[in-house]
Motif scaffolding. Structure first.
Motif, PDB file in Angstrom:
ATOM      1  N   MET A 180       0.833  -1.205   0.000  1.00 34.50           N
ATOM      2  CA  MET A 180       0.000   0.000   0.000  1.00 34.50           C
ATOM      3  C   MET A 180       0.863   1.249   0.000  1.00 34.50           C
ATOM      4  N   ALA A 181       1.953   1.198   0.736  1.00 29.31           N
ATOM      5  CA  ALA A 181       2.862   2.346   0.793  1.00 29.31           C
ATOM      6  C   ALA A 181       3.663   2.491  -0.493  1.00 29.31           C
ATOM      7  N   LEU A 182       4.162   1.379  -1.032  1.00 32.86           N
ATOM      8  CA  LEU A 182       5.041   1.443  -2.193  1.00 32.86           C
ATOM      9  C   LEU A 182       4.299   1.587  -3.512  1.00 32.86           C
ATOM     10  N   ASP A 183       3.112   1.018  -3.595  1.00 28.20           N
ATOM     11  CA  ASP A 183       2.423   0.954  -4.895  1.00 28.20           C
ATOM     12  C   ASP A 183       1.648   2.219  -5.248  1.00 28.20           C
ATOM     13  N   ARG A 184       1.472   3.121  -4.298  1.00 31.22           N
ATOM     14  CA  ARG A 184       0.792   4.382  -4.637  1.00 31.22           C
ATOM     15  C   ARG A 184       1.510   5.081  -5.787  1.00 31.22           C
ATOM     16  N   GLY A 185       2.796   5.251  -5.619  1.00 26.63           N
ATOM     17  CA  GLY A 185       3.571   5.881  -6.678  1.00 26.63           C
ATOM     18  C   GLY A 185       3.759   4.968  -7.875  1.00 26.63           C
ATOM     19  N   GLY A 186       3.914   3.682  -7.623  1.00 32.33           N
ATOM     20  CA  GLY A 186       4.116   2.729  -8.710  1.00 32.33           C
ATOM     21  C   GLY A 186       2.957   2.694  -9.684  1.00 32.33           C
ATOM     22  N   LEU A 187       1.739   2.744  -9.178  1.00 34.17           N
ATOM     23  CA  LEU A 187       0.571   2.755 -10.062  1.00 34.17           C
ATOM     24  C   LEU A 187       0.576   3.981 -10.957  1.00 34.17           C
ATOM     25  N   ARG A 188       0.851   5.130 -10.360  1.00 33.85           N
ATOM     26  CA  ARG A 188       0.803   6.381 -11.134  1.00 33.85           C
ATOM     27  C   ARG A 188       1.872   6.435 -12.213  1.00 33.85           C
ATOM     28  N   ARG A 189       2.941   5.681 -12.021  1.00 32.49           N
ATOM     29  CA  ARG A 189       4.028   5.706 -13.004  1.00 32.49           C
ATOM     30  C   ARG A 189       3.816   4.737 -14.166  1.00 32.49           C
ATOM     31  N   LEU A 190       2.808   3.879 -14.077  1.00 35.87           N
ATOM     32  CA  LEU A 190       2.540   2.962 -15.183  1.00 35.87           C
ATOM     33  C   LEU A 190       2.081   3.733 -16.413  1.00 35.87           C
ATOM     34  N   HIS A 191       2.486   3.283 -17.581  1.00 32.72           N
ATOM     35  CA  HIS A 191       2.197   3.994 -18.826  1.00 32.72           C
ATOM     36  C   HIS A 191       0.687   4.091 -19.059  1.00 32.72           C
ATOM     37  N   GLY A 192       0.231   5.299 -19.380  1.00 33.79           N
ATOM     38  CA  GLY A 192      -1.161   5.502 -19.725  1.00 33.79           C
ATOM     39  C   GLY A 192      -2.079   5.799 -18.560  1.00 33.79           C
ATOM     40  N   VAL A 193      -1.557   5.777 -17.328  1.00 27.13           N
ATOM     41  CA  VAL A 193      -2.395   6.018 -16.156  1.00 27.13           C
ATOM     42  C   VAL A 193      -2.640   7.504 -15.984  1.00 27.13           C
ATOM     43  N   ARG A 194      -3.907   7.856 -15.873  1.00 22.24           N
ATOM     44  CA  ARG A 194      -4.287   9.252 -15.661  1.00 22.24           C
ATOM     45  C   ARG A 194      -4.550   9.543 -14.180  1.00 22.24           C
ATOM     46  N   PHE A 195      -5.054   8.565 -13.437  1.00 23.67           N
ATOM     47  CA  PHE A 195      -5.397   8.740 -12.022  1.00 23.67           C
ATOM     48  C   PHE A 195      -5.314   7.363 -11.373  1.00 23.67           C
ATOM     49  N   ALA A 196      -4.791   7.294 -10.140  1.00 23.12           N
ATOM     50  CA  ALA A 196      -4.684   5.986  -9.481  1.00 23.12           C
ATOM     51  C   ALA A 196      -4.679   6.157  -7.976  1.00 23.12           C
ATOM     52  N   LYS A 197      -5.355   5.247  -7.290  1.00 28.77           N
ATOM     53  CA  LYS A 197      -5.394   5.221  -5.839  1.00 28.77           C
ATOM     54  C   LYS A 197      -5.358   3.775  -5.350  1.00 28.77           C
ATOM     55  N   MET A 198      -4.503   3.506  -4.387  1.00 25.85           N
ATOM     56  CA  MET A 198      -4.562   2.257  -3.652  1.00 25.85           C
ATOM     57  C   MET A 198      -5.607   2.423  -2.544  1.00 25.85           C
ATOM     58  N   LEU A 199      -6.345   1.358  -2.274  1.00 26.20           N
ATOM     59  CA  LEU A 199      -7.481   1.460  -1.359  1.00 26.20           C
ATOM     60  C   LEU A 199      -7.469   0.364  -0.310  1.00 26.20           C
ATOM     61  N   GLY A 200      -7.714   0.764   0.928  1.00 23.55           N
ATOM     62  CA  GLY A 200      -8.119  -0.201   1.922  1.00 23.55           C
ATOM     63  C   GLY A 200      -9.603  -0.473   1.704  1.00 23.55           C
ATOM     64  N   ALA A 201     -10.089  -1.584   2.229  1.00 24.13           N
ATOM     65  CA  ALA A 201     -11.497  -1.934   2.002  1.00 24.13           C
ATOM     66  C   ALA A 201     -12.122  -2.435   3.294  1.00 24.13           C
ATOM     67  N   GLY A 202     -13.433  -2.220   3.398  1.00 18.13           N
ATOM     68  CA  GLY A 202     -14.172  -2.671   4.557  1.00 18.13           C
ATOM     69  C   GLY A 202     -15.259  -3.644   4.168  1.00 18.13           C
ATOM     70  N   LYS A 203     -15.944  -4.154   5.164  1.00 16.77           N
ATOM     71  CA  LYS A 203     -16.984  -5.145   4.942  1.00 16.77           C
ATOM     72  C   LYS A 203     -18.255  -4.534   4.367  1.00 16.77           C
TER      73      LYS A 203
END
Length: 225
Positions: A26-49
């Motif tokens: 969750m900490a490392l992939d926030r930036g990693g997602l945004r750096r993927l080619h073609g990504v305009r917006f990205a968020k890592m998410l925690g989830a609940g029940k």
């Protein structure tokens, strides 16, 4: 406007022994997602029940990611090391491909879903997201239970998951509906939801909020309870 964008939402179910992995990624992939080619917006998410939509609803075995990406890069995203790593460490994965019907408000100071709109005649997904003012957290949590009860008893609701970027203050909901009319009936005819809307106006408890509706293009996989 770009007609070649698509919104992708992943949810993963992991074993409790993998929680350390999830917290690190969750900490490392926030930036990693945004750096993927073609990504305009990205968020890592925690989830609940999806039962109370308060901090006690958090589920440490559910995690997710939301990405707005050029459609031409969808296969590359799905086969990226980042997504494969989550897939390899999860027991279940569901992936939603959705197209905006309407989107109002801001998420991290932008509206990520302001691209070409869909008619949305079939199943729909709704995403609400809010940054709650610290002084209003307790008042907000007290207002949630009647809305949650109304949501879970609403005809046409197929799935609901709490989502958040942090345990407190940055919270939202993901809900999947059989039709747009089912969603509209909950949003505009439910007494509990209408009272929550009125309370929002009275107390101004959001520093930032967004409500978006999407047409469901494709669903792959499912999550166990």
């Amino acid at each position: 406007m770009n007609n070649e964008l698509v919104t992708v939402i992943y949810f993963w179910k992991i074993k409790q022994r993998k929680v350390g992995f999830a917290l690190l990624r969750m900490a490392l992939d926030r930036g990693g997602l945004r750096r993927l080619h073609g990504v305009r917006f990205a968020k890592m998410l925690g989830a609940g029940k999806g039962e109370t939509f308060t901090p006690r609803d958090a589920d440490i075995t559910r995690w997710g990611a939301l990405i707005v990406i050029d459609q031409s890069q969808l296969a590359a995203l799905d086969n990226s090391k980042l997504i494969k790593r989550w897939r390899r460490n999860s027991t279940d994965e569901v992936r939603y491909l959705v197209d905006p019907i309407s989107s109002h408000g801001l998420w991290a100071k932008v509206n990520p879903f302001d691209y070409a709109k869909s008619a949305g005649d079939g199943e729909v997904v709704a995403i609400t997201r809010a940054r709650i003012k610290w002084t209003q957290n307790v008042r907000f949590w007290k207002a949630v239970p009647p809305v949650t009860s109304s949501l879970h008893s609403s005809p046409g609701l197929l799935q609901t998951i709490g989502i958040g970027e942090a345990p407190i203050g940055l919270q939202g909901t993901f809900s999947h509906w059989r039709s747009g009319s089912d969603l509209r009936n909950f949003a505009y005819k439910g007494a509990a939801h209408q009272e929550a809307i009125a309370a929002t106006e009275r107390h101004a408890w959001y520093a930032e909020e967004l409500f978006a509706r999407f047409a469901v293009r494709e669903i792959r996989g499912s999550l166990s309870k």
